[in-house]
Design a protein around this motif. Structure first.
Motif, PDB file in Angstrom:
ATOM      1  N   GLY A   1       0.811  -1.203   0.000  1.00  0.00           N
ATOM      2  CA  GLY A   1       0.000   0.000   0.000  1.00  0.00           C
ATOM      3  C   GLY A   1       0.848   1.258   0.000  1.00  0.00           C
ATOM      4  N   ALA A   2       0.183   2.388   0.008  1.00  0.00           N
ATOM      5  CA  ALA A   2       0.878   3.670   0.037  1.00  0.00           C
ATOM      6  C   ALA A   2       1.555   3.839   1.394  1.00  0.00           C
ATOM      7  N   ALA A   3       2.821   4.260   1.383  1.00  0.00           N
ATOM      8  CA  ALA A   3       3.569   4.455   2.620  1.00  0.00           C
ATOM      9  C   ALA A   3       3.033   5.657   3.382  1.00  0.00           C
ATOM     10  N   PRO A   4       3.042   5.610   4.692  1.00  0.00           N
ATOM     11  CA  PRO A   4       2.552   6.740   5.488  1.00  0.00           C
ATOM     12  C   PRO A   4       3.528   7.914   5.456  1.00  0.00           C
ATOM     13  N   ASP A   5       3.071   9.054   5.864  1.00  0.00           N
ATOM     14  CA  ASP A   5       3.935  10.234   5.945  1.00  0.00           C
ATOM     15  C   ASP A   5       5.086   9.953   6.911  1.00  0.00           C
ATOM     16  N   GLY A   6       6.273  10.373   6.516  1.00  0.00           N
ATOM     17  CA  GLY A   6       7.444  10.188   7.362  1.00  0.00           C
ATOM     18  C   GLY A   6       8.219   8.922   7.071  1.00  0.00           C
ATOM     19  N   ALA A   7       7.716   8.067   6.188  1.00  0.00           N
ATOM     20  CA  ALA A   7       8.434   6.835   5.838  1.00  0.00           C
ATOM     21  C   ALA A   7       9.688   7.167   5.044  1.00  0.00           C
TER      22      ALA A   7
ATOM     23  N   MET B   1      16.108   2.605   8.811  1.00  0.00           N
ATOM     24  CA  MET B   1      14.657   2.434   8.902  1.00  0.00           C
ATOM     25  C   MET B   1      14.135   3.183  10.121  1.00  0.00           C
ATOM     26  N   SER B   2      13.155   4.033   9.904  1.00  0.00           N
ATOM     27  CA  SER B   2      12.549   4.776  11.007  1.00  0.00           C
ATOM     28  C   SER B   2      11.508   3.920  11.707  1.00  0.00           C
ATOM     29  N   VAL B   3      11.015   4.404  12.841  1.00  0.00           N
ATOM     30  CA  VAL B   3       9.939   3.715  13.538  1.00  0.00           C
ATOM     31  C   VAL B   3       8.713   3.605  12.640  1.00  0.00           C
ATOM     32  N   ILE B   4       8.467   4.636  11.855  1.00  0.00           N
ATOM     33  CA  ILE B   4       7.334   4.622  10.918  1.00  0.00           C
ATOM     34  C   ILE B   4       7.537   3.533   9.876  1.00  0.00           C
ATOM     35  N   ASP B   5       8.765   3.403   9.378  1.00  0.00           N
ATOM     36  CA  ASP B   5       9.081   2.348   8.405  1.00  0.00           C
ATOM     37  C   ASP B   5       8.804   0.962   8.996  1.00  0.00           C
ATOM     38  N   LEU B   6       9.325   0.723  10.192  1.00  0.00           N
ATOM     39  CA  LEU B   6       9.204  -0.593  10.802  1.00  0.00           C
ATOM     40  C   LEU B   6       7.757  -0.929  11.139  1.00  0.00           C
ATOM     41  N   THR B   7       7.011   0.082  11.571  1.00  0.00           N
ATOM     42  CA  THR B   7       5.597  -0.144  11.878  1.00  0.00           C
ATOM     43  C   THR B   7       4.821  -0.507  10.624  1.00  0.00           C
ATOM     44  N   PHE B   8       5.064   0.217   9.537  1.00  0.00           N
ATOM     45  CA  PHE B   8       4.371  -0.067   8.278  1.00  0.00           C
ATOM     46  C   PHE B   8       4.807  -1.422   7.715  1.00  0.00           C
ATOM     47  N   LEU B   9       6.081  -1.765   7.898  1.00  0.00           N
ATOM     48  CA  LEU B   9       6.579  -3.067   7.451  1.00  0.00           C
ATOM     49  C   LEU B   9       5.850  -4.185   8.196  1.00  0.00           C
ATOM     50  N   GLN B  10       5.714  -4.045   9.509  1.00  0.00           N
ATOM     51  CA  GLN B  10       4.994  -5.036  10.315  1.00  0.00           C
ATOM     52  C   GLN B  10       3.545  -5.155   9.858  1.00  0.00           C
ATOM     53  N   GLN B  11       2.899  -4.029   9.620  1.00  0.00           N
ATOM     54  CA  GLN B  11       1.504  -4.046   9.196  1.00  0.00           C
ATOM     55  C   GLN B  11       1.357  -4.701   7.829  1.00  0.00           C
ATOM     56  N   SER B  12       2.294  -4.468   6.947  1.00  0.00           N
ATOM     57  CA  SER B  12       2.231  -5.028   5.603  1.00  0.00           C
ATOM     58  C   SER B  12       2.493  -6.528   5.587  1.00  0.00           C
ATOM     59  N   MET B  13       3.462  -6.983   6.407  1.00  0.00           N
ATOM     60  CA  MET B  13       3.826  -8.396   6.418  1.00  0.00           C
ATOM     61  C   MET B  13       2.865  -9.211   7.277  1.00  0.00           C
ATOM     62  N   GLY B  14       2.432  -8.640   8.385  1.00  0.00           N
ATOM     63  CA  GLY B  14       1.541  -9.356   9.291  1.00  0.00           C
ATOM     64  C   GLY B  14       2.217 -10.529   9.984  1.00  0.00           C
ATOM     65  N   ASN B  15       1.515 -11.130  10.926  1.00  0.00           N
ATOM     66  CA  ASN B  15       2.006 -12.309  11.643  1.00  0.00           C
ATOM     67  C   ASN B  15       1.380 -13.564  11.056  1.00  0.00           C
ATOM     68  N   GLY B  16       2.216 -14.552  10.784  1.00  0.00           N
ATOM     69  CA  GLY B  16       1.746 -15.806  10.227  1.00  0.00           C
ATOM     70  C   GLY B  16       1.422 -16.833  11.294  1.00  0.00           C
ATOM     71  N   PRO B  17       1.258 -18.098  10.889  1.00  0.00           N
ATOM     72  CA  PRO B  17       0.752 -19.136  11.799  1.00  0.00           C
ATOM     73  C   PRO B  17       1.797 -19.817  12.663  1.00  0.00           C
ATOM     74  N   VAL B  18       3.080 -19.494  12.477  1.00  0.00           N
ATOM     75  CA  VAL B  18       4.135 -20.192  13.224  1.00  0.00           C
ATOM     76  C   VAL B  18       4.953 -19.178  14.021  1.00  0.00           C
ATOM     77  N   GLN B  19       5.119 -19.462  15.304  1.00  0.00           N
ATOM     78  CA  GLN B  19       5.962 -18.630  16.159  1.00  0.00           C
ATOM     79  C   GLN B  19       6.805 -19.538  17.046  1.00  0.00           C
ATOM     80  N   LEU B  20       8.111 -19.304  17.043  1.00  0.00           N
ATOM     81  CA  LEU B  20       9.052 -20.144  17.787  1.00  0.00           C
ATOM     82  C   LEU B  20       9.985 -19.272  18.603  1.00  0.00           C
TER      83      LEU B  20
END
Length: 287
Positions: free
Chosen positions: A162-168, A201-220
């Motif tokens: 998606g479109a990156a947020p302001d400050g990315a 990478m700024s905090v805005i970058d990392l937050t948007f990256l997390q939102q874009s990738m999301g959490n999948g079904p496996v966590q170890l």
């Protein structure tokens, strides 16, 4: 990117897990005896008594020892059900195998969770689906197959950017790189690693990256000299791999495009070592 997972085990009587979907802290609370302390506690018992009172447990451990000795990291895993064991035998299995450095959860299509825990013998895993003993088994292999299946079947083949947020600053080219690498990756190819720690990478970058990738079904989670957390993202073949120091601060933050990250896998040399240790346990305490 920071995963959120909590696994709480209350021993042989049951277990409870909570798989979070957003950012946050990751805690795994271990319980139970290690293999060494459990066997020391039982050392006074006569071996004939153990063999006669726990025949199914002895047979299962013998089979697992033979299997792990011939196992290879790329080979199909081997499963050994625990449903035919009595409660004392399942408890004995848990005490003999102990709890190793790796634990985690896998979200399943029906909404249930599978708990996985590596024993102190690398390459021998204990898997429980839900809370029923009938759905509990040992698995010999690099990683339980349920991890690979969930990471493949319950993730998306494409990454929508998606479109990156302001400050990315740099998140858009990183997402584009991830999408391209994920599209072309095939089993057998080397993993492609993106070191987020070394990128501006700024905090805005990392937050948007997390939102874009999301959490999948496996966590170890892996606890050794430090802590490593591995989480499948919502995008197929893309994993978050993070290393933490003793104060739970990230010291290395990466994304891997590929199969299950190698840090999570038992290696060929691990199997041989585990086979030898298992044979020693069986010989010392059951024969």
């Amino acid at each position: 990117m920071k995963a959120a997972i909590r696994v709480i085990s209350d021993g042989a009587d049951g277990a409870a897990s909570d798989l979070a979907t957003g950012a946050g802290s990751l805690d795994v609370v271990y319980s139970g005896l290690t293999s060494a302390s459990a066997l020391a506690e039982r050392a006074w018992r006569d071996s004939d008594e153990l063999a006669s009172n726990y025949p199914n447990a002895m047979a299962l451990l013998s089979n697992a020892a033979a299997a792990v000795g011939g196992q290879r990291s790329r080979a199909r895993t081997q499963l050994y059900g625990l449903a035919n064991l009595s409660d004392p035998e399942r408890k004995l299995i848990g005490e003999v195998l102990g709890e190793g450095e790796v634990a985690g959860v896998v979200a399943l299509p029906d909404g249930s969770l599978a708990q996985i825990r590596e024993s102190v013998l690398a390459g021998i895993w204990r898997v429980r689906i839900g809370g029923e003993p009938a759905h509990e088994y040992l698995e010999v292999g690099a990683i339980p197959q349920i991890v690979r299946r969930a990471a493949t079947d319950l993730t998306s083949a494409d990454l929508a950017i998606g479109a990156a947020p302001d400050g990315a600053m740099n998140v858009q080219p990183v997402l584009a790189e991830i999408r391209e690498r994920a599209r072309v990756w095939r089993f057998g190819m080397r993993a492609h690693v993106i070191n987020l720690t070394s990128l501006p990478m700024s905090v805005i970058d990392l937050t948007f990256l997390q939102q874009s990738m999301g959490n999948g079904p496996v966590q170890l989670i892996f606890r050794g000299y430090g802590t490593c957390r591995v989480q499948a993202t919502r995008i197929r073949n893309v994993w978050s791999v993070q290393f933490f120091n003793s104060t739970d601060n990230i010291i290395l933050d990466t994304l891997e495009v590929g199969s299950v990250p190698i840090v999570a896998l038992a290696a060929d040399e691990d199997f041989q070592d585990s086979a030898e240790r298992m044979q020693e346990i069986i010989k010392a305490y059951f024969t």
